[in-house]
Design an enzyme around this catalytic site. Structure first.
Site, mmCIF file in Angstrom:
data_model
loop_
_atom_site.group_PDB
_atom_site.id
_atom_site.type_symbol
_atom_site.label_atom_id
_atom_site.label_comp_id
_atom_site.label_asym_id
_atom_site.label_seq_id
_atom_site.Cartn_x
_atom_site.Cartn_y
_atom_site.Cartn_z
ATOM 1 N N HIS A 446 5.712 -3.151 12.783
ATOM 2 C CA HIS A 446 6.664 -4.030 13.021
ATOM 3 C C HIS A 446 8.071 -4.303 12.601
ATOM 4 O O HIS A 446 7.816 -4.121 11.004
ATOM 5 C CB HIS A 446 5.595 -5.263 12.867
ATOM 6 C CG HIS A 446 6.080 -6.271 12.477
ATOM 7 N ND1 HIS A 446 5.500 -7.129 11.844
ATOM 8 C CD2 HIS A 446 6.458 -7.201 13.133
ATOM 9 C CE1 HIS A 446 6.512 -8.841 11.970
ATOM 10 N NE2 HIS A 446 6.655 -8.420 12.878
ATOM 11 N N VAL A 457 8.814 -2.691 7.356
ATOM 12 C CA VAL A 457 8.224 -1.993 8.213
ATOM 13 C C VAL A 457 6.567 -2.375 7.916
ATOM 14 O O VAL A 457 5.686 -2.209 6.427
ATOM 15 C CB VAL A 457 8.358 -1.420 8.926
ATOM 16 C CG1 VAL A 457 10.532 -1.578 9.075
ATOM 17 C CG2 VAL A 457 8.594 -0.045 8.593
ATOM 18 N N GLU A 458 5.984 -2.991 8.967
ATOM 19 C CA GLU A 458 4.211 -2.914 8.874
ATOM 20 C C GLU A 458 3.966 -2.020 10.138
ATOM 21 O O GLU A 458 4.676 -1.744 10.997
ATOM 22 C CB GLU A 458 4.582 -4.511 8.761
ATOM 23 C CG GLU A 458 4.097 -5.850 7.775
ATOM 24 C CD GLU A 458 3.705 -6.838 8.485
ATOM 25 O OE1 GLU A 458 3.194 -7.381 7.485
ATOM 26 O OE2 GLU A 458 4.249 -7.174 9.565
ATOM 27 N N VAL A 459 3.540 -1.503 8.810
ATOM 28 C CA VAL A 459 2.787 -0.436 9.175
ATOM 29 C C VAL A 459 1.497 -0.890 9.585
ATOM 30 O O VAL A 459 0.293 -0.817 9.088
ATOM 31 C CB VAL A 459 2.771 0.705 8.201
ATOM 32 C CG1 VAL A 459 1.944 2.416 9.759
ATOM 33 C CG2 VAL A 459 3.997 1.442 8.910
ATOM 34 N N VAL A 495 3.008 -10.196 7.118
ATOM 35 C CA VAL A 495 3.763 -11.185 6.673
ATOM 36 C C VAL A 495 3.862 -12.327 7.523
ATOM 37 O O VAL A 495 4.128 -13.307 7.152
ATOM 38 C CB VAL A 495 5.051 -10.317 6.852
ATOM 39 C CG1 VAL A 495 6.780 -11.741 7.041
ATOM 40 C CG2 VAL A 495 5.310 -9.063 5.810
#
Length: 719
Positions: A446, A457-459, A495
């Site tokens: 993301h 970034v979100e993994v 987030v």
């Protein structure tokens, strides 16, 4: 012993001593208190040569001069006095170098930051390479500190008051040509001739410095100086809202030295440095620094990442174009874009071309380098050339069936080992992988918009994602210049989940009649870069409202958006992207600045009238976010408080000087947070009820972060 010293002397036949700085067992050179005796010893040995012409200081590291001071020293200080003593020791070493009777030339390649630049400033001349890796600056303010080894006194005298204040108050770094134009360095040369050019300068003897520009000479007069400091203070306070005490100290200390002389300035600098080390703001900023540095060494999973050679991007929209740009220009990896039409591919490639053209215009890169980087980007409306892509990053519309179709196409046209990374902001990764033949290769990645500016970034692995897929995706994100956090496959991930109640509460304040600009200003004053309502306009009202029902379904009524705002969407208000949201964004005419669109009030049937003070508005919005962040950690949506703080600061601009939601709860005290939430729930409703995790912490008087000493962290201040 010579073997353990970071400073190595070689005497040349032309009687120039070359001191090579090479800290043992460290990737980059950082300054430590223990080096003071080593510096004196190596200079003393050089002076044993009766024909000594001078010294050159150069790095033994391939890509850095000196990247700053070791923060471990600062973390080890238990009092302002200890930190002040540390600064005085640094000042003494620099003064010893500045007082030498022969030329000393700093030969700079790579990072020359913080204490590294202070050492260079103590030299009689500076010469740097034209290499893109070369950066010069004093970024201590980003850690809530000021330069403590004489930098606040030497820099203004070298380049003038205005440029010096600008560098120290912003913490920005300069490239070689910028530093040369400013007078920070005396020459900039190709890397291959750095040493010989520095030696030649030593052999020329002491050089008379050029005069400062007329503007800066005028600034040295009482009236000019008063004006400059008045303007600098006004601009700084407008940006910091008084939340960063280091900026005020920098202004005071620089002025002290100019008005009362260097000795007074040095004393003021050391004292201010000591005081700043003990401030909660500096402790929070240093905590974030240690966290991000530690994360650079982690894989995100217990596996080794696969080597990355070629990347694919599905979708040529704004997100796809941004992802392709950072993949090519930062990761240096060939990237191929797949879109349903040529227009989408051209749009995505234009994103990179425009970004690189700005760099050419600013002379950061040459046109040939722009061409080289653009050559890494290609595209097709078919799956030609996608067979050997290591990762395919999907950036199509937020539609589950479309994303599942993309999975099927990638599994059909790409290699069996190809990772499918979905840039989704709301859809569960398990659902996207539900029909996959190789679900172990499916993961969420993301990004935040705009991709080239937002660092997080979100993994998001689902239950079936392999550890190697996680590690490889994390490695790719790092190559793209991102800070990745691994989060659980739960609605909203992390987030957006903590952001939603924060924005919802701002909306409730609007419905109560609080003027929109008052709400946004309250949160900016608190420390956010933009207010919650402006943020919703920036993200897109349509995008925000898509996520809310998903969150409400997963977590209940506390995520319910006020129904009155349906009218906003029905009025075709999407925010900045179509020029109409809570604000108006004029594109022509004399008034180009955004303004609150007053017609929004009649749309939602509200008469605006300020009733709450700024602190009450901020308290309501922030407390909703803190409560949700604590739930996320308790439910293991995030692995640690550290990841939660990094995610909030880098993903939504939670005030860095507060260290993130968890650091802020620790510093405020869980008991106080629970008490505030309880009071708000009694006044405004059940949505404020403190979560069980926070109540337990308050009862047991425990913190998210254990009391840790950072003395094991031998990390420079700006790496």
């Amino acid at each position: 012993m010579e073997q353990s010293s970071a400073f190595h002397l070689q005497m040349r036949l032309d009687n120039v001593g070359v001191i090579t700085i090479d800290v043992p067992d460290e990737k980059m050179n950082t300054l430590k208190a223990a080096f003071a005796d080593q510096v004196r010893e190596v200079i003393q040995r050089a002076q044993e040569n009766p024909h000594l012409a001078g010294l050159v200081m150069i790095s033994g590291k391939p890509d850095s001069f000196i990247a700053g001071a070791d923060i471990g020293m600062i973390a080890g200080c238990d009092s302002a006095q200890q930190a002040e003593t540390l600064a005085k020791q640094g000042q003494k070493v620099m003064n010893d170098i500045a007082g030498l009777p022969f030329p000393v030339v700093a030969a700079i390649h790579g990072a020359c930051l913080g204490g590294g630049l202070e050492l260079a400033l103590a030299c009689s001349q500076r010469i740097c390479t034209l290499d893109d890796k070369t950066r010069l600056g004093l970024p201590e303010v980003q850690l809530g500190l000021l330069p403590g080894s004489g930098g606040t006194q030497r820099l203004p005298r070298l380049v003038g008051v205005s440029p010096a204040l600008n560098l120290m108050l912003t913490g920005k770094t300069l490239r070689a040509r910028q530093a040369l134009k400013l007078g920070l360095v005396d020459d900039a040369v190709p890397h291959s001739i750095l040493l010989e050019s520095a030696v030649a300068r030593v052999l020329q003897g002491h050089q008379t410095r050029g005069r400062l520009p007329v503007r800066e000479r005028l600034a040295n007069g009482p009236l000019g100086r008063a004006l400059i400091f008045m303007l600098a203070a006004r601009q700084t306070r407008a940006k910091t809202h008084g939340n960063y005490p280091a900026t005020e100290k920098i202004l005071t200390v620089v002025r002290d030295g100019l008005e009362h002389g260097s000795q007074s300035g040095y004393a003021a600098e050391a004292k201010a440095f000591g005081e700043l080390v003990m401030t909660p703001q500096s402790q929070a900023l240093r905590s974030l620094f240690f966290a991000t540095t530690a994360m650079k060494k982690e894989h995100g999973a217990n596996a080794e990442p696969v080597a990355l050679h070629r990347i694919g991007v599905l979708g040529g929209g704004l997100m796809g174009g941004g992802i392709a740009a950072v993949t090519a220009t930062r990761a240096g990896l060939p990237v191929r874009i797949k879109d349903i039409n040529a227009e989408g591919i051209n749009h995505a490639m234009k994103y990179s071309w425009d970004a690189l053209s700005k760099k050419v215009k600013r002379r950061h890169i040459k046109p040939a380098e722009r061409q080289r980087q653009m050559a890494l980007i290609s595209g097709d409306i078919q799956y030609r050339g996608f067979q050997q892509r290591d990762v395919m990053i999907e950036a199509v519309f937020e539609d589950l069936s479309l994303k599942q179709q993309m999975v099927a196409e990638v599994e059909q046209h790409c290699a069996p080992a190809t990772i499918f990374a979905s840039n989704t902001s709301s859809l569960p990764i398990a659902d996207i992988a539900a029909q996959a033949q190789r679900p172990e290769n499916i993961i969420g990645l993301h990004y935040f918009s705009p991709v080239d500016k937002m660092p997080l970034v979100e993994v998001i692995p689902h239950a079936g994602t392999s550890a190697q897929t996680v590690a490889t995706t994390v490695a790719l994100a790092k190559k793209q210049g991102k800070t990745p956090i691994v989060v659980a496959d739960r609605a909203g991930f992390y987030v957006n989940r903590i952001l939603a109640p924060y924005i919802n509460e701002a909306m409730r304040c609007v419905l109560e009649g609080e003027p929109i600009e008052n709400i946004d200003n309250a949160l900016v004053k608190f420390g956010f870069p933009v207010g919650p309502i402006q943020l919703l306009d920036e993200v897109g009202i349509d995008v925000g409202t898509k996520i809310m029902p998903i969150l409400q379904q997963a977590y209940g009524e506390r995520f319910a958006a006020p129904a009155e705002f349906d009218a906003v969407l029905q009025d075709n208000r999407k925010g900045r992207k179509n020029g109409r949201g809570f604000y108006r964004y004029p594109t022509s005419g004399w008034q180009r600045k955004k303004q609150v669109d007053a017609s929004i009030y009649s749309l939602i049937k509200v008469k605006p009238q300020a009733q709450l003070d700024a602190s009450s508005v901020a308290e309501r919005c922030v407390m909703m976010m803190l409560n949700e962040a604590a739930r996320c950690l308790d439910e293991q949506v995030i692995h640690s408080a550290r990841d939660g703080d990094i995610g909030a600061v880098f993903g939504i601009g939670f005030p860095p000087f507060l260290g993130g939601p968890f650091h802020y709860i620790d510093s405020t005290g869980a008991t106080m947070v629970v008490s505030t939430l309880t009071r708000l729930s009694q006044k405004y409703g059940e949505r404020f009820a403190p979560c069980e995790a926070l109540q337990c912490m308050a009862q047991q008087n425990i913190k998210f972060y254990k009391a840790e000493k950072d003395s094991d962290n031998h990390i420079d201040s700006v790496a």
